[in-house]
Design a protein around this motif. Structure first.
Motif, short mmCIF file in Angstrom:
data_model
loop_
_atom_site.label_atom_id
_atom_site.label_comp_id
_atom_site.label_asym_id
_atom_site.label_seq_id
_atom_site.Cartn_x
_atom_site.Cartn_y
_atom_site.Cartn_z
N GLU A 179 0.74 -1.28 0.04
CA GLU A 179 -0.05 -0.09 0.14
C GLU A 179 0.88 1.32 0.04
OE1 GLU A 179 -3.37 -0.37 2.82
OE2 GLU A 179 -2.23 -1.96 3.53
N ILE A 180 0.39 2.15 -0.91
CA ILE A 180 1.36 3.40 -0.94
C ILE A 180 0.49 4.56 -0.01
CG2 ILE A 180 2.27 5.20 -2.24
CD1 ILE A 180 3.17 2.21 -2.82
N LEU A 181 1.02 5.12 0.93
CA LEU A 181 0.46 6.08 1.88
C LEU A 181 0.90 7.63 1.27
CD1 LEU A 181 0.61 4.12 4.91
CD2 LEU A 181 -1.43 4.08 3.28
N ASP A 182 0.58 8.46 0.68
CA ASP A 182 1.24 9.48 0.29
C ASP A 182 0.43 10.64 0.55
OD1 ASP A 182 1.71 11.86 -1.86
OD2 ASP A 182 3.42 10.30 -2.12
N PRO A 183 0.84 11.63 1.30
CA PRO A 183 -0.03 12.77 1.69
C PRO A 183 -0.49 13.55 0.38
CG PRO A 183 2.47 13.06 2.41
CD PRO A 183 2.17 11.76 1.55
N GLU A 184 -0.01 13.39 -0.82
CA GLU A 184 -0.38 14.31 -1.77
C GLU A 184 -1.37 13.63 -2.75
OE1 GLU A 184 2.61 16.10 -4.07
OE2 GLU A 184 3.81 16.81 -2.22
N ILE A 185 -1.07 12.21 -2.97
CA ILE A 185 -2.21 11.27 -3.82
C ILE A 185 -2.78 10.55 -3.07
CG2 ILE A 185 -0.60 11.55 -5.72
CD1 ILE A 185 0.24 8.73 -5.21
N HIS A 242 -4.07 7.12 -0.32
CA HIS A 242 -4.03 5.73 -0.26
C HIS A 242 -4.09 5.09 -1.47
CE1 HIS A 242 -4.23 2.28 2.76
NE2 HIS A 242 -4.85 1.76 1.63
N GLN A 243 -3.11 4.11 -1.86
CA GLN A 243 -3.58 3.23 -3.06
C GLN A 243 -2.68 2.04 -2.77
OE1 GLN A 243 -2.18 5.29 -6.64
NE2 GLN A 243 -2.95 7.31 -6.07
N TYR A 244 -3.52 0.63 -3.48
CA TYR A 244 -2.81 -0.39 -3.32
C TYR A 244 -2.13 -0.38 -4.64
CZ TYR A 244 -5.95 -1.54 0.51
OH TYR A 244 -6.57 -1.72 1.76
N GLU A 245 -0.74 -0.87 -4.52
CA GLU A 245 -0.05 -1.34 -5.83
C GLU A 245 -0.08 -2.87 -5.98
OE1 GLU A 245 3.66 0.56 -7.16
OE2 GLU A 245 4.52 -1.13 -6.15
N ALA A 246 -0.30 -3.65 -4.95
CA ALA A 246 -0.36 -5.06 -5.05
C ALA A 246 -1.33 -5.58 -3.91
CB ALA A 246 0.98 -5.52 -4.98
N GLY A 295 8.47 11.87 2.73
CA GLY A 295 7.24 11.81 3.89
C GLY A 295 6.37 10.81 3.71
N GLY A 296 6.15 10.40 2.24
CA GLY A 296 5.18 9.10 1.97
C GLY A 296 5.64 7.95 2.60
N ALA A 297 4.90 7.00 2.77
CA ALA A 297 5.13 5.72 3.22
C ALA A 297 4.55 4.60 2.34
CB ALA A 297 4.55 5.63 4.65
N THR A 298 5.13 3.36 2.39
CA THR A 298 5.03 2.17 2.06
C THR A 298 4.51 1.09 2.88
OG1 THR A 298 5.90 2.69 -0.24
CG2 THR A 298 5.40 0.16 0.18
N LEU A 299 3.37 0.68 2.97
CA LEU A 299 3.20 -0.27 4.12
C LEU A 299 2.91 -1.77 3.26
CD1 LEU A 299 2.21 -0.97 6.82
CD2 LEU A 299 -0.24 -0.51 6.03
N ILE A 300 3.97 -2.71 3.90
CA ILE A 300 3.84 -3.73 3.55
C ILE A 300 3.39 -5.05 4.33
CG2 ILE A 300 5.54 -5.89 2.38
CD1 ILE A 300 7.39 -3.15 2.35
N THR A 301 2.27 -5.70 3.95
CA THR A 301 1.79 -6.64 4.89
C THR A 301 1.71 -7.93 4.48
OG1 THR A 301 0.02 -4.52 5.59
CG2 THR A 301 -0.51 -6.72 6.37
N PHE A 302 1.97 -8.91 5.50
CA PHE A 302 2.26 -10.32 4.97
C PHE A 302 0.96 -11.10 5.46
CE2 PHE A 302 6.65 -8.62 5.55
CZ PHE A 302 6.89 -9.05 4.35
N TYR A 303 0.51 -12.06 4.88
CA TYR A 303 -0.67 -12.93 4.97
C TYR A 303 -0.08 -14.19 4.77
CZ TYR A 303 -3.13 -8.70 4.46
OH TYR A 303 -3.59 -7.32 4.50
#
Length: 115
Positions: free
Chosen positions: A31-37, A39-43, A104-112
């Motif tokens: 997940e891409i967490l960007d203050p300008e664009i 919250h978006q999922y990339e995968a 300052g943007g963040a990428t969140l990587i979650t495992f399942y």
């Protein structure tokens, strides 16, 4: 992220290599967490390939796919000039890593677990 540990920059490479080994065969969401664009999922729940940090190029790479006929292509998401890496792996249903980039943007990587 609740109950997280912020990694020391000196440990990034080894820690991400260890995460690659620990989560082999699992699925991952990027997940891409960007203050300008926003919250978006990339995968979303794709087969996890690897997670790495290259200190020379100052880039964190998370890759998905490439291991099966269903997902033959590897998708690589790169975080340029990371300034912080936080991990949440204990006492939570899905381990996660947050990488904050130089802007300052963040990428969140979650495992399942797979299957």
């Amino acid at each position: 992220m609740a109950d997280t540990e912020t990694l020391d920059r000196d440990t990034w490479q080894a820690a991400l290599d260890r995460m690659t080994e620990e989560h082999a065969g699992e699925l991952v969401t990027i997940e891409i967490l960007d203050p300008e664009i926003g919250h978006q999922y990339e995968a979303e729940r794709l087969p996890f390939s690897y997670l790495s940090y290259d200190p020379r190029d100052e880039v964190v790479v998370v890759a998905v796919g490439g291991a099966t006929a269903r997902y033959p292509v590897v998708l690589r998401h790169m975080v340029q000039r990371p300034r912080e890496i936080d991990v949440a792996t204990h006492d939570i249903p899905e381990p996660a890593i947050r990488v904050v980039d130089g802007d300052g943007g963040a990428t969140l990587i979650t495992f399942y677990a797979a299957g």
